[in-house]
Design a protein around this motif. Structure first.
Motif, PDB file in Angstrom:
ATOM      1  N   GLN A 590       3.367  -2.430   4.159  1.00 52.07           N
ATOM      2  CA  GLN A 590       3.071  -3.424   3.122  1.00 52.07           C
ATOM      3  C   GLN A 590       2.067  -4.458   3.622  1.00 52.07           C
ATOM      4  O   GLN A 590       1.178  -4.881   2.880  1.00 52.07           O
ATOM      5  N   ALA A 591       2.179  -4.853   4.910  1.00 55.80           N
ATOM      6  CA  ALA A 591       1.202  -5.785   5.470  1.00 55.80           C
ATOM      7  C   ALA A 591      -0.180  -5.137   5.542  1.00 55.80           C
ATOM      8  O   ALA A 591      -1.192  -5.797   5.313  1.00 55.80           O
ATOM      9  N   VAL A 592      -0.218  -3.856   5.858  1.00 52.84           N
ATOM     10  CA  VAL A 592      -1.493  -3.144   5.891  1.00 52.84           C
ATOM     11  C   VAL A 592      -2.127  -3.128   4.508  1.00 52.84           C
ATOM     12  O   VAL A 592      -3.328  -3.392   4.353  1.00 52.84           O
ATOM     13  N   THR A 593      -1.325  -2.847   3.487  1.00 49.12           N
ATOM     14  CA  THR A 593      -1.852  -2.812   2.120  1.00 49.12           C
ATOM     15  C   THR A 593      -2.389  -4.174   1.707  1.00 49.12           C
ATOM     16  O   THR A 593      -3.473  -4.281   1.104  1.00 49.12           O
ATOM     17  N   ALA A 594      -1.656  -5.227   2.047  1.00 49.90           N
ATOM     18  CA  ALA A 594      -2.091  -6.578   1.691  1.00 49.90           C
ATOM     19  C   ALA A 594      -3.398  -6.936   2.394  1.00 49.90           C
ATOM     20  O   ALA A 594      -4.302  -7.537   1.802  1.00 49.90           O
ATOM     21  N   LEU A 595      -3.512  -6.567   3.666  1.00 50.42           N
ATOM     22  CA  LEU A 595      -4.708  -6.894   4.424  1.00 50.42           C
ATOM     23  C   LEU A 595      -5.919  -6.102   3.921  1.00 50.42           C
ATOM     24  O   LEU A 595      -7.035  -6.614   3.860  1.00 50.42           O
ATOM     25  N   LEU A 596      -5.695  -4.852   3.557  1.00 54.07           N
ATOM     26  CA  LEU A 596      -6.787  -4.072   2.981  1.00 54.07           C
ATOM     27  C   LEU A 596      -7.273  -4.688   1.675  1.00 54.07           C
ATOM     28  O   LEU A 596      -8.475  -4.744   1.400  1.00 54.07           O
ATOM     29  N   THR A 597      -6.330  -5.148   0.875  1.00 50.01           N
ATOM     30  CA  THR A 597      -6.700  -5.794  -0.385  1.00 50.01           C
ATOM     31  C   THR A 597      -7.508  -7.054  -0.130  1.00 50.01           C
ATOM     32  O   THR A 597      -8.509  -7.324  -0.804  1.00 50.01           O
ATOM     33  N   GLU A 598      -7.098  -7.827   0.885  1.00 49.80           N
ATOM     34  CA  GLU A 598      -7.811  -9.050   1.226  1.00 49.80           C
ATOM     35  C   GLU A 598      -9.242  -8.748   1.664  1.00 49.80           C
ATOM     36  O   GLU A 598     -10.175  -9.511   1.376  1.00 49.80           O
ATOM     37  N   CYS A 599      -9.398  -7.630   2.367  1.00 53.77           N
ATOM     38  CA  CYS A 599     -10.730  -7.247   2.867  1.00 53.77           C
ATOM     39  C   CYS A 599     -11.513  -6.427   1.856  1.00 53.77           C
ATOM     40  O   CYS A 599     -12.633  -5.991   2.160  1.00 53.77           O
ATOM     41  N   GLU A 600     -10.927  -6.182   0.688  1.00 55.82           N
ATOM     42  CA  GLU A 600     -11.560  -5.361  -0.344  1.00 55.82           C
ATOM     43  C   GLU A 600     -11.954  -3.990   0.214  1.00 55.82           C
ATOM     44  O   GLU A 600     -13.069  -3.506   0.009  1.00 55.82           O
ATOM     45  N   ALA A 601     -11.022  -3.400   0.954  1.00 53.55           N
ATOM     46  CA  ALA A 601     -11.254  -2.097   1.580  1.00 53.55           C
ATOM     47  C   ALA A 601     -10.148  -1.138   1.173  1.00 53.55           C
ATOM     48  O   ALA A 601      -9.106  -1.536   0.626  1.00 53.55           O
ATOM     49  N   THR A 602     -10.351   0.139   1.440  1.00 48.21           N
ATOM     50  CA  THR A 602      -9.363   1.167   1.156  1.00 48.21           C
ATOM     51  C   THR A 602      -8.922   1.815   2.467  1.00 48.21           C
ATOM     52  O   THR A 602      -9.524   1.609   3.530  1.00 48.21           O
TER      53      THR A 602
END
Length: 935
Positions: A590-602
Motif C-alpha cells: 500500500q505504501a508503494v502504491t501511494a508513493l507511485l501515485t505521488e510520483c505520477e508513475a506506474t
C-alpha cells in the motif's frame, strides 16, 4: 505413429490429392529451399498413403549420384522387390517402406545403365504404386527423363520428386511449394524442440533469424538451446544482449550445401555475407575482393538464387543481393577468416564512402540495419581504412543506435575512442552515452572497456551521478558472479570511507551481506548532513534498510512519511528507486502504491525485479511469473540482493501452488547456488517443497539451517516464515514444547516486525491450535488474523488465512462463528481467491474443507471439481510424480488415480504419461482458468 511436420498440413493434403486422384498428374514436384522440410513432408505423405493401403516406395538420392547413369532406377528396382509394409496402427513404430539411402551394393556403371528399361518393365507389371524420391536434384537424368515419358502411359503409377531450390524439371505437371513457416507455426515447433513454451521475444528473434525456414529455426535454438536460450519456469527465454551464435558445423546443412556448389560459389557466398546490405555494385565488389572474374561471380550468384539461399535485386525492391535467411548469412560470415574479413570489409567501406561522397542523400545510410553493417565493417577493416574518418562514423552510429543496440554500441564506442585523436569528442561521446544509458537503466550492458573510459572522464560528471554509476558497477560485478573482485573493491572503499564515495561502498556492503558495516560507512562519510538532498536521502534510506534487515521497519516507515516533501524524490526517480525495494522488503504494497501515485508513475517504471515482486505480492501471478522467468534468465540473484531472494521465494510459492513442485525446487536451486548471503530467505519455500514430497525431516533440517544462518548474519527479516513452518512441523509431530517455543519466537518478531510478520504469527497460532481448538482466545486470534490479512492487500496471504481460520472453526465445532463469518463463507471466499491466482493445489485443499463443511462441490463428478482435478493431475504427472505420490497429494486411492489418468488420456487423445507430459510442457494442453464457486 509419426506426427506431421508443423505448418505443412495444407501441402501434405495437396500432395495426397494429387497422387490419389484418378485424373491426377503422373509426376508431382515437391519444391523447397534447403531446410524447408521436404524429407519430413515426404515421410508424412508416405505414412498417410500406407495407412490407406496404397503401395508406396521411398528412396533418397545423395550428392554426386547424378554422375552414375541409371542409379536411381537401380534403387527403385530394389525397392519394388521389397513387399510394401502393412499400414501402421496405433502402438506400432513408424518405419519407411524402403530405407535405401546409400549406394546400392554391387551396382556398377555397367550394371546400372540397363536399369531404366528394367524399371519400365517392373512398373508395368507391378500395378498401382506411388514412388517418393527425396533430393531428386541429385538423381541421374538417365532415369528421370524416361520416367517422365513412361508414367504418362501408366496412370496407376505416380511419382513425387522432392527437390531443393526453385528449379523445375521439364514436363512436371504439378508443383507443390513449401513456403516459409509463419510466426505462429514456429511456436509449436520450438515448444517441441525445447520442451517448454517459448516466450514472445524468443519467437520473434527465431522468426527473424530463420525467416521461417524450419531447419534454421530448430538449429537456432540447438539440441537443448545454446547460451542464448534458457528454460525456466516452463518457458524458454532469450538471454538479452547475447548475439545470436552461428550454426555449429555439426548442425549446419546450409554451408555444407554452399560448399557442394563449388569453390567459386563458396567464395562468392563468403564475400556476399559481408557485403549484402549494399544496394549497388555488389557483384563488382565481390569480384574485386575475391579476385574472381565478373562472369564467374554472376554465375555463382545465379546458382545461389537457384538453390533458394540468396535472393536477387528483383526480389528485394532494388536493395541488392541478400541471403534469404539471416542465420545463414551470420553463419557464413563466421566462417570467413580474419585476413579475408579485413580485405572484404575494407572494400565495402571504401565503396560506401565513395557513394557517400558522390551524393547528399544521407537517409539512404541512416537505417538501423545499414548502420549496424557499417559499424561492423569499420571495426573489421581496421587499419585498411582511414581511422579518423572511421571513428567519426562510429561516433555517429553509436549516437543513433545506443537506445536500440546498447551492448553493440558500447563496443563500437570503445573502438571509436581508441582510434580518434579528438580527445574532446571522445569525452563528450563517452559521457553522453553513459548518461543516456543511466536514464534508460541500461548501464548493465557496459563492459570493462566502457567502465575504464568512464573512470577516465568521470571528473566531468555530477558527483552524485558519478557515485550512482560506480554503485552500478559494483552491482555488475555481483551479477557476473565475481564476488571476490566485489569484496576487494569494497575493502578499498571501507579502509577510508571518509575520503571515498560512500554510495558504492554501501551498495557493495549490501550485496556482500555486510549489513553491520553500513552504519559506520554512513557516519564516517557524514551522509546524513550532506548539503545535497539526494545524498542525505540515500544515507537515511541505507540506515533504515539496515534496521529493516534486523527486523525493525520503523525507520523505513518514518522515512516514507517524509517523502517527497523533504527530498526531491520525484525529480530523480531512477536514483531513489531503492526506496521501493525497501518498502517491498517490508511487504508494504500500500505504501508503494501511494508513493507511485505521488510520483505520477506506474509499476512498469520500477526496476524489473521490484515490479515482479510487487506483482507477486498483489496477486498478479501470471504476469509476475512470465517476467520472473526472463529476469532469472538474464540476471544473477547476487546482483539483486534481498529483493532478488524474495523474487525467487515468491516465484517458488506460486509455482508450488499451481501444481509445479519440481519447477519450484529448480527456481530455489538456482538462487541457492549463486553465493548470495541472503539465501536463508529461501528456507521456508524449500521446506514447503520438501513437505510436498513427504520429506518432513529434510524440511525441518533446512529450516533450522536457515535460522542459524540468519542469526549468524544478524538478520531477522523473513525469519517469521521459517519459524512458522518449523512450528507447524513440530505441531504435526506432537511436540507441544517446541510449538510453544516457536510461537514465542514468532511473537517476539511480530512485536517489532512487519505487518506480514504479525499475520504469520497469528495464523500460525490458529493453525497450531486446530488440533486443540477449545482455547478461550482462539476466536479472538482468528478474527485478528483475518483483520490483518484483509488490510495487507495480498490475495494469497488472505486466502491462506481464510482457509486456516475456517479449518480451525470446523475443528472447534463450538456452534459459533470462529472468524468474521461462518466457516462456509470463509471457505467460499478462499476458494474464489485461489481460483483467481490459478492455484489448483490450494483449491483442492479448500475443496476438501468445503466437503467437510458440506458447503461446496462434494460429488466426485461435479464439473468444477473434475475440471480442476484434471488440471492439477496433468501438471503433477508432467512433474514426474508417481501414482503413489499422486494418491497422497490428492488424498485418494492409487486405483482412483489410475482411473482418473485413463480418463484424462482419453480426453486429451494421448496414450501414455510421456505423451501427457509432452502436451503439458509444450503448451498443447491449455486448461480453462478455474471458475468461481457458485453461490
Amino acid at each position: 505413429m509419426p506426427s506431421d511436420p508443423v505448418g505443412r498440413d495444407a501441402e501434405i493434403r495437396r500432395l495426397l490429392e494429387a497422387v490419389t486422384a484418378p485424373s491426377g498428374p503422373p509426376v508431382v514436384l515437391l519444391r523447397g529451399e534447403v531446410g524447408a522440410g521436404r524429407t519430413t513432408v515426404l515421410d508424412a505423405l508416405g505414412h498417410r498413403l500406407r495407412a490407406a493401403r496404397t503401395p508406396t516406395y521411398q528412396v533418397r538420392c545423395l550428392p554426386g549420384e547424378r554422375l552414375t547413369p541409371g542409379l536411381l532406377a537401380h534403387r527403385l528396382l530394389l525397392a519394388l522387390a521389397v513387399p510394401p509394409p502393412a499400414p501402421l496402427t496405433a502402438g506400432h513404430s513408424a518405419e519407411r517402406a524402403s530405407p535405401l539411402t546409400g549406394p546400392c551394393t554391387g551396382a556398377s556403371d555397367s550394371g546400372t545403365t540397363s536399369c531404366p528399361a528394367r524399371l519400365a518393365q517392373a512398373l508395368r507389371a507391378h500395378g498401382p504404386a506411388v514412388l517418393l524420391v527425396d533430393d531428386a536434384q541429385h538423381a541421374d537424368p538417365e532415369t528421370v527423363t524416361p520416367l517422365h515419358s513412361l508414367l504418362s502411359e501408366l496412370p496407376s503409377v505416380r511419382l513425387v520428386l522432392g527437390v531443393a531450390g526453385i528449379g523445375r524439371p521439364d514436363g512436371t505437371a504439378c508443383t507443390v511449394d513449401l513456403p516459409p513457416l509463419t510466426r505462429d507455426d514456429l511456436i509449436p515447433l520450438l515448444a517441441l524442440r525445447l520442451r517448454a513454451v517459448p516466450d514472445d521475444v524468443l519467437v520473434d528473434e527465431v522468426h527473424r533469424l530463420s525467416a521461417g525456414n524450419p531447419a534454421a529455426a530448430v538449429a537456432a535454438v540447438g539440441p537443448e538451446g545454446p547460451g542464448t536460450v534458457r528454460v525456466l519456469i516452463g518457458r524458454a527465454h532469450l538471454v538479452e544482449g547475447e548475439p545470436p551464435p552461428p550454426l555449429p558445423p555439426a548442425n549446419d546443412r546450409f554451408t555444407a550445401t554452399l560448399r557442394e556448389l563449388g569453390d567459386p560459389v563458396w567464395r562468392t557466398a563468403r564475400a556476399l555475407s559481408l557485403l549484402e546490405p549494399l544496394p549497388d555494385r555488389t557483384a563488382e565488389l565481390i569480384a574485386t575482393a575475391t579476385g574472381l572474374s565478373r562472369p564467374t561471380v554472376d554465375e555463382a550468384l545465379e546458382r545461389l538464387v537457384q538453390c533458394g539461399l540468396v535472393t536477387g535485386p528483383e526480389r528485394n525492391a532494388g536493395a541488392g543481393w541478400r541471403f534469404r535467411i539471416p542465420l545463414v548469412a551470420l553463419t557464413v560470415r563466421a566462417r570467413v577468416g580474419p585476413y579475408e574479413r579485413r580485405l572484404v570489409s575494407a572494400v565495402a567501406v571504401q565503396a560506401h564512402w565513395e557513394a557517400a561522397d558522390r551524393t547528399t542523400r544521407e537517409t539512404r545510410y541512416g537505417q538501423s540495419a545499414h548502420d549496424i553493417w557499417l559499424a561492423e565493417r569499420l571495426v573489421d577493416a581496421g587499419g585498411q581504412v582511414s581511422r579518423q574518418r572511421a571513428a567519426r562514423e562510429l561516433f555517429g552510429v553509436v549516437e543513433r543506435l545506443r537506445d536500440t543496440h546498447p551492448r553493440q554500441a558500447a563496443r563500437w564506442l570503445t573502438t571509436a575512442v581508441e582510434w580518434s585523436d579528438d580527445e574532446q569528442r571522445c569525452a563528450s561521446a563517452v559521457l553522453d552515452h553513459v548518461l543516456n544509458a543511466r536514464r534508460k537503466r541500461e548501464v548493465r550492458t557496459f563492459d570493462e572497456n566502457v567502465w575504464a573510459m568512464l573512470r577516465t572522464f568521470s571528473g566531468q560528471l555530477d558527483p552524485f551521478v558519478r557515485q550512482s554509476l560506480l554503485s552500478t558497477e559494483m552491482a555488475q560485478l555481483a551479477e557476473g558472479g565475481d564476488m571476490a573482485e566485489l569484496a576487494a573493491r569494497y575493502r578499498v572503499s571501507a579502509t577510508d570511507p571518509g575520503a571515498r564515495p560512500f554510495i558504492p561502498a554501501v551498495r557493495a556492503a549490501s550485496l556482500l551481506g555486510l549489513w553491520s558495516d553500513i552504519p559506520r560507512l554512513i557516519d564516517v562519510s557524514e551522509a546524513g548532513r550532506h548539503p545535497v538532498p539526494l545524498e542525505r536521502f540515500v544515507g537515511r534510506l541505507a540506515r533504515a534498510a539496515v534496521q529493516l534487515i534486523a527486523g525493525d521497519p520503523t525507520g523505513l516507515h518514518q522515512l516514507a512519511r517524509t517523502l517527497p516533501a523533504e527530498f526531491p524524490f520525484c525529480a530523480d526517480f531512477a536514483s531513489t528507486a531503492a526506496m521501493f525495494d525497501a518498502l517491498l522488503l517490508a511487504e508494504d504494497t500500500q505504501a508503494v502504491t501511494a508513493l507511485l501515485t505521488e510520483c505520477e508513475a506506474t509499476v512498469d517504471r520500477l526496476p524489473q525485479q521490484t515490479a515482479v515482486l510487487h506483482r507477486f505480492l498483489t496477486g498478479a501471478w501470471t504476469e509476475a511469473l512470465a517476467t520472473a522467468g526472463s529476469l532469472m534468465a538474464n540476471t544473477r540473484p547476487t546482483a539483486l540482493g534481498p529483493v532478488g531472494m524474495l523474487v525467487y521465494a515468491k516465484a517458488s510459492t506460486a509455482l508450488l501452488a499451481r501444481g509445479w513442485p519440481s519447477r519450484a525446487g529448480t527456481v530455489l536451486d538456482i538462487a541457492n547456488t549463486a553465493g548470495s548471503p541472503m539465501v536463508y530467505m529461501l528456507a521456508a519455500e524449500q521446506a514447503a517443497v520438501h513437505r510436498f514430497f513427504g520429506r518432513t525431516d529434510a524440511a525441518r533440517e533446512i529450516l533450522c539451517q536457515g535460522l542459524a544462518t540468519a542469526a549468524d548474519g544478524g538478520c531477522a527479516l523473513g525469519t517469521a516464515a521459517l519459524w512458522s513452518e518449523l512450528t507447524l512441523i513440530e505441531a504435526e509431530r506432537g511436540r507441544s514444547d517446541l510449538v510453544a517455543s516457536g510461537l514465542c519466537e514468532l511473537r517476539r518478531i511480530a512485536l517489532t516486525g512487519r505487518d506480514s510478520d504479525r499475520l504469520t504469527y497469528l495464523r500460525t497460532r490458529v493453525e497450531a491450535r486446530t488440533a486443540d481448538p477449545d482455547r478461550a482466545d482462539g476466536v479472538r486470534e482468528a478474527r485478528e488474523a483475518l483483520a490483518v490479512a484483509r488490510s495487507l492487500g495480498q490475495p494469497f496471504e488472505l486466502a491462506r488465512t481464510l482457509l486456516a481460520v475456517a479449518r480451525a472453526g470446523q475443528a472447534a465445532d463450538s456452534g459459533h462463528t470462529y472468524g468474521d463469518a461462518p466457516a462456509e463463507r470463509l471457505l467460499a471466499e478462499a476458494y474464489d481467491l485461489f481460483g483467481e491466482l490459478d492455484a489448483p493445489l490450494w483449491r483442492h485443499r479448500t475443496r476438501a474443507a468445503l466437503r467437510d463443511a458440506d458447503a461446496g462441490p462434494a460429488a466426485p463428478r461435479d464439473p468444477v471439481a473434475a475440471e480442476e482435478t484434471e488440471v492439477l493431475l496433468a501438471r503433477l504427472v508432467s512433474e514426474g510424480l508417481s501414482n503413489r505420490r499422486l494418491a497422497e497429494v490428492l488424498r485418494v486411492s492409487e486405483t482412483s488415480v489410475s482411473t482418473r489418468l485413463n480418463r484424462l488420456y482419453r480426453h486429451l487423445g494421448v496414450r501414455s504419461r510421456v505423451e501427457l507430459a509432452t502436451a503439458v510442457v509444450t503448451g498443447q494442453y491449455e486448461p480453462r482458468p478455474p471458475r468461481r464457486l457458485e453461490s
